[in-house]
Motif scaffolding. Structure first.
Motif, PDB file in Angstrom:
ATOM      1  N   TYR A  15       0.811  -1.229   0.000  1.00  0.00           N
ATOM      2  CA  TYR A  15       0.000   0.000   0.000  1.00  0.00           C
ATOM      3  C   TYR A  15       0.843   1.277   0.000  1.00  0.00           C
ATOM      4  O   TYR A  15       1.901   1.333   0.631  1.00  0.00           O
ATOM      5  CB  TYR A  15      -0.922   0.011   1.224  1.00  0.00           C
ATOM      6  N   ASP A  53       4.417   0.904   0.132  1.00  0.00           N
ATOM      7  CA  ASP A  53       5.008   1.370  -1.123  1.00  0.00           C
ATOM      8  C   ASP A  53       5.436   2.808  -0.850  1.00  0.00           C
ATOM      9  O   ASP A  53       4.592   3.699  -0.745  1.00  0.00           O
ATOM     10  CB  ASP A  53       3.892   1.282  -2.179  1.00  0.00           C
ATOM     11  N   TRP A 227       6.184   1.383  -9.915  1.00  0.00           N
ATOM     12  CA  TRP A 227       5.478   0.101 -10.042  1.00  0.00           C
ATOM     13  C   TRP A 227       6.432  -1.073 -10.187  1.00  0.00           C
ATOM     14  O   TRP A 227       6.190  -2.150  -9.649  1.00  0.00           O
ATOM     15  CB  TRP A 227       4.454   0.150 -11.190  1.00  0.00           C
ATOM     16  N   ALA A 230       7.592  -1.494  -6.612  1.00  0.00           N
ATOM     17  CA  ALA A 230       6.633  -2.046  -5.650  1.00  0.00           C
ATOM     18  C   ALA A 230       6.292  -3.511  -5.925  1.00  0.00           C
ATOM     19  O   ALA A 230       6.194  -4.321  -4.995  1.00  0.00           O
ATOM     20  CB  ALA A 230       5.366  -1.207  -5.652  1.00  0.00           C
ATOM     21  N   LEU A 231       6.114  -3.873  -7.184  1.00  0.00           N
ATOM     22  CA  LEU A 231       5.756  -5.265  -7.495  1.00  0.00           C
ATOM     23  C   LEU A 231       6.842  -6.227  -7.011  1.00  0.00           C
ATOM     24  O   LEU A 231       6.560  -7.330  -6.528  1.00  0.00           O
ATOM     25  CB  LEU A 231       5.536  -5.426  -9.004  1.00  0.00           C
ATOM     26  N   GLY A 257      -7.113  -5.103  -5.643  1.00  0.00           N
ATOM     27  CA  GLY A 257      -8.358  -4.495  -6.095  1.00  0.00           C
ATOM     28  C   GLY A 257      -8.326  -4.408  -7.616  1.00  0.00           C
ATOM     29  O   GLY A 257      -7.243  -4.447  -8.225  1.00  0.00           O
ATOM     30  N   HIS A 286     -10.511  -8.123  -6.638  1.00  0.00           N
ATOM     31  CA  HIS A 286     -11.860  -7.915  -6.095  1.00  0.00           C
ATOM     32  C   HIS A 286     -12.374  -6.535  -6.505  1.00  0.00           C
ATOM     33  O   HIS A 286     -11.640  -5.711  -7.054  1.00  0.00           O
ATOM     34  CB  HIS A 286     -11.879  -8.091  -4.580  1.00  0.00           C
ATOM     35  N   GLY A 287     -13.645  -6.302  -6.212  1.00  0.00           N
ATOM     36  CA  GLY A 287     -14.263  -5.022  -6.569  1.00  0.00           C
ATOM     37  C   GLY A 287     -13.982  -3.965  -5.512  1.00  0.00           C
ATOM     38  O   GLY A 287     -13.194  -4.164  -4.595  1.00  0.00           O
TER      39      GLY A 287
HETATM   40  O1  ME8 Z   1      -2.271   0.817  -5.531  1.00  0.00           O
HETATM   41  N1  ME8 Z   1     -12.474  -0.805  -2.164  1.00  0.00           N
HETATM   42  O2  ME8 Z   1      -1.630   1.136  -3.344  1.00  0.00           O
HETATM   43  P1  ME8 Z   1      -2.975   1.700  -2.693  1.00  0.00           P
HETATM   44  C1  ME8 Z   1     -11.791  -1.964  -2.127  1.00  0.00           C
HETATM   45  N2  ME8 Z   1       0.888   0.934  -3.984  1.00  0.00           N
HETATM   46  N3  ME8 Z   1     -10.451  -2.035  -2.068  1.00  0.00           N
HETATM   47  C2  ME8 Z   1      -9.761  -0.895  -2.026  1.00  0.00           C
HETATM   48  C3  ME8 Z   1     -10.407   0.363  -2.050  1.00  0.00           C
HETATM   49  C4  ME8 Z   1     -11.827   0.371  -2.119  1.00  0.00           C
HETATM   50  N4  ME8 Z   1     -12.537   1.495  -2.117  1.00  0.00           N
HETATM   51  N5  ME8 Z   1      -9.465   1.313  -1.983  1.00  0.00           N
HETATM   52  C5  ME8 Z   1      -8.260   0.669  -1.899  1.00  0.00           C
HETATM   53  C6  ME8 Z   1      -1.426   0.848  -4.657  1.00  0.00           C
HETATM   54  N6  ME8 Z   1      -8.448  -0.657  -1.929  1.00  0.00           N
HETATM   55  C7  ME8 Z   1       0.000   0.402  -4.942  1.00  0.00           C
HETATM   56  C8  ME8 Z   1       0.013  -1.112  -4.945  1.00  0.00           C
HETATM   57  S1  ME8 Z   1       1.237  -3.441  -5.251  1.00  0.00           S
HETATM   58  C9  ME8 Z   1       2.684  -3.960  -5.776  1.00  0.00           C
HETATM   59  C10 ME8 Z   1       1.346  -1.711  -5.296  1.00  0.00           C
HETATM   60  C11 ME8 Z   1      -7.389  -1.692  -1.829  1.00  0.00           C
HETATM   61  O3  ME8 Z   1      -2.575   2.137  -1.312  1.00  0.00           O
HETATM   62  C12 ME8 Z   1      -7.368  -2.558  -3.072  1.00  0.00           C
HETATM   63  O4  ME8 Z   1      -6.711  -3.743  -2.775  1.00  0.00           O
HETATM   64  O5  ME8 Z   1      -3.621   2.680  -3.569  1.00  0.00           O
HETATM   65  C13 ME8 Z   1      -6.525  -1.720  -4.003  1.00  0.00           C
HETATM   66  O6  ME8 Z   1      -5.996  -2.454  -5.073  1.00  0.00           O
HETATM   67  C14 ME8 Z   1      -5.440  -1.261  -3.044  1.00  0.00           C
HETATM   68  O7  ME8 Z   1      -6.129  -1.046  -1.803  1.00  0.00           O
HETATM   69  C15 ME8 Z   1      -4.737  -0.004  -3.513  1.00  0.00           C
HETATM   70  O8  ME8 Z   1      -3.882   0.422  -2.522  1.00  0.00           O
END
Ligand code: ME8
Length: 663
Positions: A15, A53, A227, A230-231, A257, A286-287
């Protein structure tokens, strides 16, 4: 159960640290924790990774706004993320920070492999860049908004290293074909396949416009694209270049997500192919949880926080709601109303009520020991059959990530038990031998049903399941109970029940929502710390006199300062515990001129009934504040005694008039 423990590796996203976790992040993490618990109960050796992240322009800007160096900012944020997961009981086995040295080495190693294998080259790139998503937006023109988040893009030109993503179009399509379960759910898979079929452009994987990132060795000022950085954390968490030693790579499951599916199912497998490393087995997207039909995001200010809900209703209630309310894979709306409704109906009235009814009857009529089932009637066998069938069904549904349906099956068994008890009326049976035998059969059946249900529900409701397990007098930890060996009929008679307790006290919907919202408000808009150093009880509405001699001489104050504090004699009128706040009591106190509501952090040391009528010292001119969402209008004065700061209420040796001022 596998003979030698088979390894299972799953991950949440890593995250971003430019904000704190909301319900969306909690959702993904709870899903992973549930799968982890489920797999452990089926005998797997499981590792779950989460992390932060920490690079990129967003973090750089957030640190600047906070006025501290990036490294300090991310360290603080990472520790807050970690602390919250701990508090919510979903801490992962590995917490990787993208600023960890082991991770930095892994990223640089992977890039070296790309180079050795001929998959990177230097070039120039000009494009529209979304600083919020840290991604160039393909085909966007200057002035266009980002199609994902809707915010304006910026035109960026830079010298980059490019990754030959275009070389992986065919290998990726072949991989998807050979591994039809790699992308889940099916609808997402179709989107990804048609995206890749549409052609892949090479991807710039270094930046020169950015300072806050992992340096490309020997190529400063290049830093790696966030990216790519982070991956790679998924691999660095389990050994990085030495992944074979630990034996958890490739990952069995990445849960993400739907917003980040392309990064995980196109870029990530292509990176691993380029480095000739094994590919993860599955990516599940997931959604979203939506607020008023829009995706939650901190910048829009429509976030729901997990802590206030966990404080008010318990973390199990939040876990249950997240997994029960929405079909995994689809979007769903988050509403406090639906949350509290489910809490009262499914948890308080459903599972909670069944457990307390059953235990109370066994307590009363069988001296708290699980009775031995007597002769069975067809309705007993019918219920047994239903539960036995539910075991297989629930395990299959968990396996398919159908959490809502798994819970639905468990709750239909709870519903069947309620009907069974209502029809059989064990409480109405007499003391004849036949009646006693009948009652024993009914209560054994209900207790056995509860045992099976909580064993099955443990991955979702670990705290509650553990309580019921103890209530039913079962030995050992449910976490290591083998789900594959679960069968109807294993409940041995004679086990001594644990002490009865309410699992889910019913709450008033309007009051619960108000308190959750108020706690969320306090968390989102923290007040500056009070000028007087507040020990724990003081923060909870009691002023504590220090028990130990002060080590430094406090600054002296004049009488005019002291006289600003208005203390009066109060008399406690009512006192009650507060659901979701173990340490607090809600008091109403008569202070002469009026009756005030005051919260006091004394619940662990004073029974509410013992306080009624008691005269106490109240600081009456404190600004009102909310504690755990309950308004508090003043403070009760207490001494703080011993190392654990036990509060002892201040009082008087002779009777004093209510409302009298202390000077
Ligand atoms: O994308 N509903 O981090 P991020 C459901 N650092 N799930 C949700 C959501 C919502 N409204 N909001 C966030 C990143 N999520 C990158 C990821 S991985 C190598 C790098 C969840 O902090 C969901 O899993 O923005 C989404 O994909 C993730 O938090 C995004 O977290």
């Amino acid at each position: 159960m596998p003979e030698k423990k088979e390894k299972y590796y799953l991950t949440t996203p890593i995250y971003y640290t430019n904000g704190l976790p909301h319900i969306g992040h909690t959702y993904t993490t709870v899903v992973c924790d549930t799968i982890r618990r489920f797999k452990r109960m089926r005998g797997y050796d499981v590792v779950m990774t989460t992390g932060t992240d920490e690079h990129g322009v967003n973090v750089e800007r957030a640190a600047k706004k906070a006025g501290i160096p990036e490294s300090e900012f991310v360290a603080k944020m990472a520790s807050e993320w970690r602390a919250l997961w701990d508090e919510l009981g979903v801490a992962a086995d590995e917490f990787v920070r993208t600023t960890d040295i082991q991770h930095v080495r892994t990223v640089q190693w992977l890039f070296r492999l790309f180079k050795e294998n001929g998959y990177v080259y230097k070039g120039h790139y000009t494009g529209q860049y979304c600083i919020y998503d840290n991604a160039f937006v393909n085909d966007a023109k200057p002035g266009d908004n980002c199609p994902d988040c809707g915010r304006p893009t910026e035109t960026v030109t830079e010298e980059n290293y490019f990754f030959r993503l275009s070389a992986f179009q065919k290998p990726l399509l072949d991989f998807y074909k050979k591994n039809p379960d790699f992308i889940q759910p099916e609808t997402r898979k179709n989107e990804v396949v048609s995206f890749v079929e549409g052609g892949l452009k090479d991807l710039s994987i270094t930046r020169t416009t950015l300072r806050w990132g992992i340096p490309v060795p020997g190529e400063e000022p290049h830093v790696f694209y966030v990216w790519f950085d982070a991956l790679t954390a998924y691999l660095s968490a389990v050994g990085g270049p030495d992944y074979e030693k630990r034996g958890y790579w490739p990952a069995d499951l990445h849960v993400v997500g739907k917003d980040i599916i392309r990064f995980h199912t196109v870029y990530w497998p292509a990176f691993l192919m380029a480095a000739m490393l094994p590919l993860p087995k599955q990516v599940w997207a997931h959604g979203w949880f939506l607020m008023d039909a829009a995706k939650m995001s901190k910048s829009k200010g429509n976030v729901v926080l997990p802590r206030p809900i966990a404080n008010m209703l318990g973390m199990d209630a939040l876990r249950y709601f997240l997994l029960r309310e929405v079909v995994f894979g689809q979007d769903g709306n988050f509403s406090y109303d639906a949350l509290v409704t489910r809490y009262n109906s499914d948890l308080a009235n459903g599972l909670g009520n069944l457990a307390s009814r059953t235990v109370a009857l066994i307590e009363k009529n069988f001296a708290g020991k699980i009775p031995k089932s007597g002769p069975r009637q067809p309705q007993d066998d019918a219920l047994a059959k239903e539960v036995q069938a539910a075991i297989g069904e629930v395990l299959e549904r968990y396996d398919k990530m159908e959490f809502a349906r798994a819970l639905e099956t468990m709750w239909s068994v709870i519903g069947a038990a309620d009907k069974y008890l209502t029809a059989e009326q064990p409480w109405a049976l007499g003391s004849s031998e036949a009646d006693q035998a009948r009652e024993a059969t009914i209560l054994w059946t209900a207790a056995e049903l509860l045992r099976v249900v909580v064993a099955l529900a443990n991955p979702v409701l670990p705290a509650t399941a553990a309580k019921v397990w103890i209530l039913l007098g079962q030995a050992g930890s449910l976490d290591s109970f083998g789900l594959d060996g679960l069968r109807w009929g294993q409940l041995a008679p004679g086990a001594q029940l644990g002490k009865a307790q309410t699992l889910f006290p019913r709450v008033d919907k309007a009051e619960a929502i108000e308190r959750i919202e108020s706690m969320a408000n306090e968390e989102l808009n923290p007040k500056p710390a009070a000028p007087v150093a507040a020990s724990d009880p003081a923060a909870a509405g009691t002023v504590a006199a220090a028990s130990a001699p002060a080590t430094t001489t406090p600054e002296k104050i004049g009488i005019e300062d002291f006289s600003k504090v208005e203390m009066r004699v109060g008399q406690v009128k009512t006192a009650e515990r507060i659901v979701g706040a173990d340490k607090l009591l809600k008091l109403t106190v008569d202070i002469g001129s009026e009756v005030r509501q005051i919260c006091a952090g004394i619940a662990q040391f004073y029974e509410p009934e013992s306080l009624i009528g008691r005269k106490v010292v109240v600081v009456v001119n404190l600004a009102p504040r909310k504690l755990r969402g309950v308004e508090s209008n003043g403070m009760i004065v207490a001494a703080s005694v011993g190392p654990d700061g036990r509060p002892v209420l201040a009082g008087f040796l002779e009777d004093v008039e209510v409302g009298a001022r202390l000077k």
